[in-house]
Design an enzyme around this catalytic site. Sequence first.
Site, PDB file in Angstrom:
ATOM      1  N   TYR A  99       0.840  -1.205   0.000  1.00  0.00           N
ATOM      2  CA  TYR A  99       0.000   0.000   0.000  1.00  0.00           C
ATOM      3  C   TYR A  99       0.869   1.248   0.000  1.00  0.00           C
ATOM      4  O   TYR A  99       1.977   1.246   0.547  1.00  0.00           O
ATOM      5  CB  TYR A  99      -0.875   0.015   1.260  1.00  0.00           C
ATOM      6  CG  TYR A  99      -1.818  -1.161   1.350  1.00  0.00           C
ATOM      7  CD1 TYR A  99      -3.114  -1.060   0.860  1.00  0.00           C
ATOM      8  CD2 TYR A  99      -1.394  -2.373   1.903  1.00  0.00           C
ATOM      9  CE1 TYR A  99      -3.986  -2.147   0.939  1.00  0.00           C
ATOM     10  CE2 TYR A  99      -2.252  -3.463   1.981  1.00  0.00           C
ATOM     11  CZ  TYR A  99      -3.538  -3.350   1.494  1.00  0.00           C
ATOM     12  OH  TYR A  99      -4.397  -4.420   1.558  1.00  0.00           O
TER      13      TYR A  99
ATOM     14  N   GLN B 152     -10.211   5.240  -1.430  1.00  0.00           N
ATOM     15  CA  GLN B 152     -10.636   3.833  -1.395  1.00  0.00           C
ATOM     16  C   GLN B 152      -9.413   2.926  -1.280  1.00  0.00           C
ATOM     17  O   GLN B 152      -8.567   2.894  -2.184  1.00  0.00           O
ATOM     18  CB  GLN B 152     -11.462   3.464  -2.646  1.00  0.00           C
ATOM     19  CG  GLN B 152     -12.303   2.219  -2.475  1.00  0.00           C
ATOM     20  CD  GLN B 152     -13.504   2.431  -1.517  1.00  0.00           C
ATOM     21  OE1 GLN B 152     -13.944   3.548  -1.275  1.00  0.00           O
ATOM     22  NE2 GLN B 152     -13.996   1.334  -0.962  1.00  0.00           N
ATOM     23  N   LEU B 153      -9.359   2.225  -0.179  1.00  0.00           N
ATOM     24  CA  LEU B 153      -8.189   1.383   0.092  1.00  0.00           C
ATOM     25  C   LEU B 153      -7.899   0.455  -1.086  1.00  0.00           C
ATOM     26  O   LEU B 153      -8.777  -0.274  -1.548  1.00  0.00           O
ATOM     27  CB  LEU B 153      -8.435   0.544   1.353  1.00  0.00           C
ATOM     28  CG  LEU B 153      -7.243  -0.310   1.794  1.00  0.00           C
ATOM     29  CD1 LEU B 153      -6.135   0.569   2.373  1.00  0.00           C
ATOM     30  CD2 LEU B 153      -7.669  -1.383   2.787  1.00  0.00           C
ATOM     31  N   HIS B 154      -6.684   0.498  -1.563  1.00  0.00           N
ATOM     32  CA  HIS B 154      -6.321  -0.380  -2.679  1.00  0.00           C
ATOM     33  C   HIS B 154      -4.919  -0.930  -2.512  1.00  0.00           C
ATOM     34  O   HIS B 154      -3.998  -0.220  -2.128  1.00  0.00           O
ATOM     35  CB  HIS B 154      -6.468   0.353  -4.017  1.00  0.00           C
ATOM     36  CG  HIS B 154      -5.743   1.655  -4.105  1.00  0.00           C
ATOM     37  ND1 HIS B 154      -6.225   2.831  -3.531  1.00  0.00           N
ATOM     38  CD2 HIS B 154      -4.567   1.977  -4.695  1.00  0.00           C
ATOM     39  CE1 HIS B 154      -5.380   3.812  -3.777  1.00  0.00           C
ATOM     40  NE2 HIS B 154      -4.351   3.327  -4.488  1.00  0.00           N
ATOM     41  N   LEU B 155      -4.813  -2.215  -2.820  1.00  0.00           N
ATOM     42  CA  LEU B 155      -3.529  -2.912  -2.718  1.00  0.00           C
ATOM     43  C   LEU B 155      -2.875  -2.944  -4.095  1.00  0.00           C
ATOM     44  O   LEU B 155      -3.509  -3.332  -5.085  1.00  0.00           O
ATOM     45  CB  LEU B 155      -3.790  -4.346  -2.237  1.00  0.00           C
ATOM     46  CG  LEU B 155      -2.620  -5.324  -2.280  1.00  0.00           C
ATOM     47  CD1 LEU B 155      -1.557  -4.957  -1.248  1.00  0.00           C
ATOM     48  CD2 LEU B 155      -3.114  -6.765  -2.034  1.00  0.00           C
TER      49      LEU B 155
END
Length: 790
Positions: free
Chosen positions: A679, A687-690
Amino acid sequence: MESDPNPHDPSPTGGGEEAKKGLVVLLVGAPGSGKSTFCNDVMAAARRPWVRVCQDTIANGKQGTKLQCLMSAATALKDGKSVFIDRCNLEQEQRADFVKLGEAQADVHAVVLDLPARLCISRSVKRTGHEGKLQGGNAAVVVNRMLQKKELPKLSEGFSRITFCHGENDVKDAVKTYSNLGPLGDLSAGVFGQKNKDDKVQLGIMRFLKKVDKQDQDASGNDVTSDRNFTQAIVPRQDSIGNTVTAELKNKNEDHGSLNDENSSERSFVGGSSCNGIHTLAFPSISTSDFQFDLEKASDIIVDSVSDFLKKFDSVRLVLVDLSDKSKILSLVRKKAAEKNIESNKFFTFVGDITQLYTKGNFRCNVIANATNWRLKPGGGGVNAAIYRAAGDSLEIATKERAETLSPGNSVVVPLPSSSPLHLREGVTHVIHVLGPNMNPQRPNYLKNDYVEGCKILHDAYSSLFENFASIKCQMRNESKRSSSGISNLQNPLKGTTGTCFSHSDQKIKQEGWYYSERNKKCKGFPFNAAAKEKMSTPHGSHGYAHSETHSDVSNWDENSSNLSSSSNPGREVKEKKCAEVSKRTWNAWAQALHEIALNPEKHKDVVMELSDDFVVLNDLYPKAIKHVLVLSRLHGLDCLVDVRKEHLPLLKQMHSVGLKWAETFLRKDSSLIFRLGYHSVPSMRQLHLHVISQDFDSVHLKNKKHWNSFNTSFFRDSAEAIKEIERHGVATVIEDESLLKMELRCHRCRSAHPNIPRLKSHIANCKAPLPAHLLHNGLLVSAASKSVG
DNA sequence: GTTCTAGAAC
DNA sequence: GTTCTAGAAC
């Protein structure tokens, strides 16, 4: 040599001598020592006619030659005037012709402005419009170089009088002496004001220049000026991107000056100046004193933590300090650090008092760590008592503003008020209180010899300490940006004294103009990193603290804590006032794209590669490598890693395994790829994104420094590590330091530095060095090899 | 002259 | 996040 009970006696003697009316006074001193000021001050009040011959202005206001100076001086003498030779005159050879010229028709004096080198440098660096054009960045290098060749004048050269000035008062006295000198007056012959060779201050200056005589030895009888560790006054310069990097002259030796241990001398330091402004943390060994932690284990942890930290950060130094050169922990750490090949210019040990590193050790550190107690109170013994004593009441007050208690494994940064003696005298701008594990049954939170837990906590303590130390750099940058734009004027004693580094950065900042984002504001107010803040405000299950009712927002956190909890639970008293404001941020329209896809994936079928209730997988629209996909959480309100809590662990683990699966899918097609999952500390998109990204970084979309550094500095948080940290502490370590994105460009394999993106890219296309060991060995890379093994 | 960076605008 | 571009760097 003669001496005089009144070395700056202003009263002229004689006065009847007709033979030698004229006087030639050679000023001797580095740039910035105040030669021109001296001349001007004398001439403003003089009782005889003076001419100042200045090589910097002699050619119609421009720099001229020595010959022009000689001619001009000769003319002045012929006209019956006295002459100041205003040039550095630091070497005998440079003085000889002027002495010769004067001798024939006048008395020849020298006035030596032997002021501390750091003062000359800081004046030179700061001044603008200097006649000799010596100012700003190059000044420190030039001054150092000149001072290393300095030869103090002697009567045998032909001087009839030599006056040494070592400080402002000496200079004032000498100005008075020469301005009081009437047309026919004369001054006593001899040498005045020269300091005894053994004088401490002089030794300090000599040490600064590393010109101590061979016979000078340290307390233990070792030669303190071995050529091996010959140290120049190092001058950090500002690189093109605003990071402090050390100039080439550091390469051999940095400034870990002196020897006290034959076996690992490269890493030890018993004195010598470090007048270079590098962000430096001095820290005591945590928990090994009163808390009786095993020294072998502690030294392993210190070396590991230091090593990990230095992999992530350049332009910083860590210094382990202990009072005694017999210290077992110092020798263990030195040995292990050498075995681990930790760069000895970034990490070394120092024997001395951590509260007097500068005044006693002539070693400058802007941040010191304090091995504190959980109440963050003065007293006890050892380092804690010493630091509180040295810092005065203001440290206690400033500490109280930040936190009231601390749990083991954590640290807290306290900016030291500029009124604190420790700040004023030693140049310490921040104290980081750190609390380690306790193996002493007489002290609170006794771990009953549980070294599994103890090691974990000690490791956490050092990680927290170092990360907080790194975060200060971010804060200081922002502060100097503010001050350069006139919004505030952070008092930074390093600016005035060591000067060099910070003046450089100021220059750079002026070029950069005003930069002060919302995110920086958050960072600025709180020199904690997010994780440390959270840790401080959070009851610590793993460390044995019970849950706090006041933390309703974290009620899902570790419920099974508290086998050691007591009614006087430190965790519950910790202030959280700084924490709540941090995590929320506003998002620009362009930053909403992923959020929109996560919420309405059916509208974006063209990009969605895999869809579930919890996540979406899609190609990064602007991939920064051959393969670069995003695993996007669909959870509303979870925008970045700092927002992630234990309750999100199942989601995080799911995203990780989905990422792994995609990496493996790509590997089946191209087994040469290597993937890393992680991350961004501060994502640009909501928006949490990997990120699942191949390590070739072979992409036309990788265009700038930010792109590179966001994947190749500690700004990139490995997914597996983040999960571990959340499991252990409830939050992930996030270094919200956007200066990471401006760091120099270094190859992610061989760590070589490159001047710009195109050059870096052509290098990485061919670099065959292995990826960093800490990634390889901690399972942070996904490759065909790792897949077959695991 | 060209290359490259970094800030503004979106 | 990207694009555009002024101007710095070469």
